[in-house]
Motif scaffolding. Structure first.
Motif, PDB file in Angstrom:
ATOM      1  N   GLY A 142      12.275  -2.946   1.332  1.00  0.00           N
ATOM      2  CA  GLY A 142      11.282  -3.919   1.773  1.00  0.00           C
ATOM      3  C   GLY A 142      11.689  -4.672   3.022  1.00  0.00           C
ATOM      4  N   LEU A 143      12.426  -4.018   3.908  1.00  0.00           N
ATOM      5  CA  LEU A 143      12.981  -4.704   5.075  1.00  0.00           C
ATOM      6  C   LEU A 143      12.230  -4.419   6.367  1.00  0.00           C
ATOM      7  CD1 LEU A 143      16.781  -4.192   4.300  1.00  0.00           C
ATOM      8  CD2 LEU A 143      15.440  -6.288   4.025  1.00  0.00           C
ATOM      9  N   ILE A 144      11.219  -3.561   6.334  1.00  0.00           N
ATOM     10  CA  ILE A 144      10.448  -3.253   7.538  1.00  0.00           C
ATOM     11  C   ILE A 144       9.164  -4.075   7.550  1.00  0.00           C
ATOM     12  CG2 ILE A 144       9.143  -1.437   8.733  1.00  0.00           C
ATOM     13  CD1 ILE A 144      11.303   0.522   7.910  1.00  0.00           C
ATOM     14  N   THR A 170       9.232   3.385  -6.612  1.00  0.00           N
ATOM     15  CA  THR A 170       7.966   2.993  -7.238  1.00  0.00           C
ATOM     16  C   THR A 170       7.417   1.676  -6.710  1.00  0.00           C
ATOM     17  OG1 THR A 170       9.168   1.892  -9.040  1.00  0.00           O
ATOM     18  CG2 THR A 170       8.553   4.208  -9.366  1.00  0.00           C
ATOM     19  N   ARG A 171       8.135   1.048  -5.801  1.00  0.00           N
ATOM     20  CA  ARG A 171       7.665  -0.231  -5.260  1.00  0.00           C
ATOM     21  C   ARG A 171       6.390  -0.018  -4.441  1.00  0.00           C
ATOM     22  NH1 ARG A 171      11.055  -4.753  -1.932  1.00  0.00           N
ATOM     23  NH2 ARG A 171       9.304  -5.898  -1.061  1.00  0.00           N
ATOM     24  N   GLN A 172       5.373  -0.816  -4.716  1.00  0.00           N
ATOM     25  CA  GLN A 172       4.129  -0.733  -3.958  1.00  0.00           C
ATOM     26  C   GLN A 172       4.091  -1.817  -2.886  1.00  0.00           C
ATOM     27  OE1 GLN A 172       0.643  -0.765  -6.387  1.00  0.00           O
ATOM     28  NE2 GLN A 172       1.203   1.074  -7.523  1.00  0.00           N
ATOM     29  N   LEU A 226       3.356  -4.599   7.097  1.00  0.00           N
ATOM     30  CA  LEU A 226       3.627  -4.367   5.672  1.00  0.00           C
ATOM     31  C   LEU A 226       3.735  -5.687   4.928  1.00  0.00           C
ATOM     32  CD1 LEU A 226       4.679  -1.750   7.223  1.00  0.00           C
ATOM     33  CD2 LEU A 226       6.054  -1.344   5.188  1.00  0.00           C
ATOM     34  N   HIS A 227       3.162  -5.704   3.720  1.00  0.00           N
ATOM     35  CA  HIS A 227       3.162  -6.897   2.872  1.00  0.00           C
ATOM     36  C   HIS A 227       3.639  -6.517   1.475  1.00  0.00           C
ATOM     37  CE1 HIS A 227       0.824  -9.217   5.824  1.00  0.00           C
ATOM     38  NE2 HIS A 227       0.076  -8.126   5.988  1.00  0.00           N
TER      39      HIS A 227
END
Length: 206
Positions: A155-157, A181-183, A204-205
Motif C-alpha cells: 500500500g505504498l504507491i 487479497t488487499r483491495q 490509489l486509495h
C-alpha cells in the motif's frame, strides 16, 4: 509537502510489462520492444538521452511531465542488472536511484546527476531514503514487475500511470499478479489516447 510515490509503466493490452527470458542481453524480455517503440522518437525522451529533435506531441508532454516531477527512483536489482552495462555512463534518470538488493556494494556515481545506492534492508528503507533524497519531488517505483508488486501489496504507491500500448504480447510478466487479497480503490485522474498508447493515470486509495 508530502512526497508522492508513483509507478509509471508501459503495458501491453493483455497486461504484460515485460516479455519472457529476461536477461542482460534481453533486458525487457522477448517482444518487449513493442512496449517502447512509441517512446524512442519523442522529443522529451531524446532530450533526456542528450540528443536533439524528435516528435513534440502529447506523448512527449506526458513523458516530460514524468521526468520533471521525479526526484528519486527505486528499482529492483534485476532491473539494474539488465540495464545498459548497466545503464551506461550517463543514465537517463538524472536523479538518485535506490536499488533493492541482497548484495551490498558501494554507491555508484554516474554522469548527469545519477547515483545508484544499493539498499539491502528492504522496500521501506529504500523508499524512505528515496524520499529524503527527492528534494520534495515524486519518488518513482520504476520496476521491474516484482518490485512494483511489492510496493502495491504494501500500500505504498500513491499514483499509478500506465501507458497501454495496442499490442497483445501473449506471455511475459504481468503487472497485476501477486498482489494478495488487499483491495484498493483507484480514482481516475487522467485518460489521454494517442496513436502510440492510451495513458491512464490513477490515484490509489485504501
Amino acid at each position: 509537502m508530502t512526497t508522492t510515490v508513483t509507478a509509471d509503466l508501459a503495458m501491453s493490452l493483455d497486461g504484460f510489462v515485460a516479455g519472457t527470458d529476461i536477461g542482460p542481453d534481453n533486458p525487457g524480455g522477448n517482444g518487449a520492444q513493442a512496449l517502447f517503440h512509441w517512446i524512442h522518437d519523442l522529443a522529451s525522451w531524446r532530450e533526456r538521452q542528450g540528443m536533439t529533435g524528435g516528435e513534440d506531441n502529447q506523448d512527449s508532454e506526458i513523458m516530460r511531465e514524468w521526468f520533471d516531477s521525479t526526484g528519486a527512483v527505486v528499482m529492483g536489482r534485476t532491473m539494474y542488472d539488465t540495464g545498459e552495462e548497466p545503464w551506461g555512463d550517463n543514465p537517463p534518470f538524472r536523479s538518485p536511484v535506490f536499488v533493492l538488493t541482497h548484495r551490498p556494494r558501494q554507491p555508484l556515481v554516474k554522469e548527469g546527476g545519477t547515483t545508484f545506492t544499493f539498499v539491502t534492508d528492504g522496500i521501506h528503507s529504500a523508499l524512505e531514503q528515496a524520499k529524503a533524497a527527492s528534494g520534495g519531488r515524486n519518488v518513482d517505483i520504476a520496476g521491474g514487475a516484482a518490485t512494483v508488486q511489492q510496493y502495491l501489496r504494501a500500500g505504498l504507491i500513491d499514483e499509478l500511470q500506465l501507458h497501454v500500448v495496442p499490442v497483445l504480447m501473449g506471455a511475459g510478466l504481468r503487472l497485476f499478479d501477486n498482489l494478495g487479497t488487499r483491495q484498493r480503490r483507484l480514482e481516475a485522474v487522467r485518460v489521454v489516447g494517442t496513436p502510440g498508447a492510451t495513458h491512464l493515470k490513477y490515484r490509489l486509495h485504501g
